[in-house]
Design a protein around this motif. Sequence first.
Motif, short mmCIF file in Angstrom:
data_model
loop_
_atom_site.label_atom_id
_atom_site.label_comp_id
_atom_site.label_asym_id
_atom_site.label_seq_id
_atom_site.Cartn_x
_atom_site.Cartn_y
_atom_site.Cartn_z
N ASP A 77 -1.03 4.40 8.21
CA ASP A 77 -0.19 3.46 8.49
C ASP A 77 -0.20 2.17 7.69
N PHE A 78 -1.18 2.39 6.48
CA PHE A 78 -1.27 1.02 5.69
C PHE A 78 -0.79 1.36 4.33
N CYS A 79 0.17 0.77 3.32
CA CYS A 79 0.61 1.26 2.52
C CYS A 79 0.82 -0.15 1.57
N CYS A 80 1.27 0.16 0.30
CA CYS A 80 0.99 -0.75 -0.93
C CYS A 80 1.96 -1.74 -0.71
N ASP A 81 3.23 -1.57 -0.08
CA ASP A 81 4.36 -2.49 0.11
C ASP A 81 4.66 -2.56 1.40
N PRO A 82 3.83 -3.21 2.43
CA PRO A 82 4.33 -2.97 3.71
C PRO A 82 5.43 -3.75 4.21
N LEU A 83 5.91 -4.64 3.33
CA LEU A 83 7.32 -5.28 3.81
C LEU A 83 8.50 -5.04 3.00
#
Length: 332
Positions: A77-83
């Motif tokens: 659930d954690f990514c490089c571009d969360p927004l």
Amino acid sequence: MSESDFWQKQLQDAVTDPAELVRSLRLPEDAVSAEAARRYPVFVTRSYLRRMEPGNLNDPLLLQVLPREAELSEHADFCCDPLGELENPDQCPDVLQKYQGRVLLLTTDSCAVHCRFCFRRHFPKKHHSLEHVFTENRLRNPDMREVILSGGDPLMLTDRQLKKLFYYMEELPHVNRVRVHTRLPVMIPERVTEELLGLFQKFRQSAANRSAFLVLHVNHPNELAPEVLAAVGKMADSGMPVLSQTVLLKGINDNFATLFELFEKLVNNRAIPYYLHQLDRVAGASHFEVPMEQGLCLLRKLQDSLPGFAVPRYVQETAGMPGKVHLPRSGE
Ligand code: SF4
């Protein structure tokens, strides 16, 4: 040495070597993860370092800047571009219009610290040209009543660069408010120079109904050293409203006593707590996440113990949403 030279010298003297970071705090060398430091380098000012407790691996300021093994674990659930800021092809990456009536300018990539939980930690470094901002049509749109300066940290710009930016905004009759989001007064309190205060003051006085706000990014009461509070006082004395924003961080401020002390210290020094942010789910920062139920529970306790103006709004940013999601306060 001029005020401007002084704060820039502090940037040049910042600690960038992870081994020096742990050595100067008398911590074992294996406290730092070389691989995590390689992926996202260390950058911390000596002023901030002096507020950490030597020998304490759990110091809440150290944990915000220390590359740790936990950063390497992957989480779906954690990514490089969360927004989703990099994914929106319609928007120039220097100018984001995320909110109604407000435009957000990414003025620089640089910061006076590398926070391990930063949601922009994976963004490619690029040169943000102020010239580009000056030709941006969205800024000339008369509906844009507020300009939010973000980054990186907009106070990494020199006073000369900021002067140019503020002159430009003064010429836009529809712009009533400029909001500056910054962590610099926490990292280098001397950044609050007379020249900088003069710029804000000049903008305010350039037309009726104009104001410049500062939103101080601060996460722990230990960050509020006397010199930081003096810088906040200088801003307030100059007539500038000061707000604060805090990220809720596991192991750093996820308990009632710490948040109570932080918010009380802020209001006692004329800074109004504005936002408490739920962590953005950026890759490498999953170990900082506090469950939302716990955050809500903390907020309820704070509401019972502090006046309303001392309790920030608990918010979360979500990719694709036009603004922040306000998490409910009790009675809402
Ligand atoms: S100051 Fe803000 S933008 Fe800069 S590294 Fe820290 S969280 Fe990221």
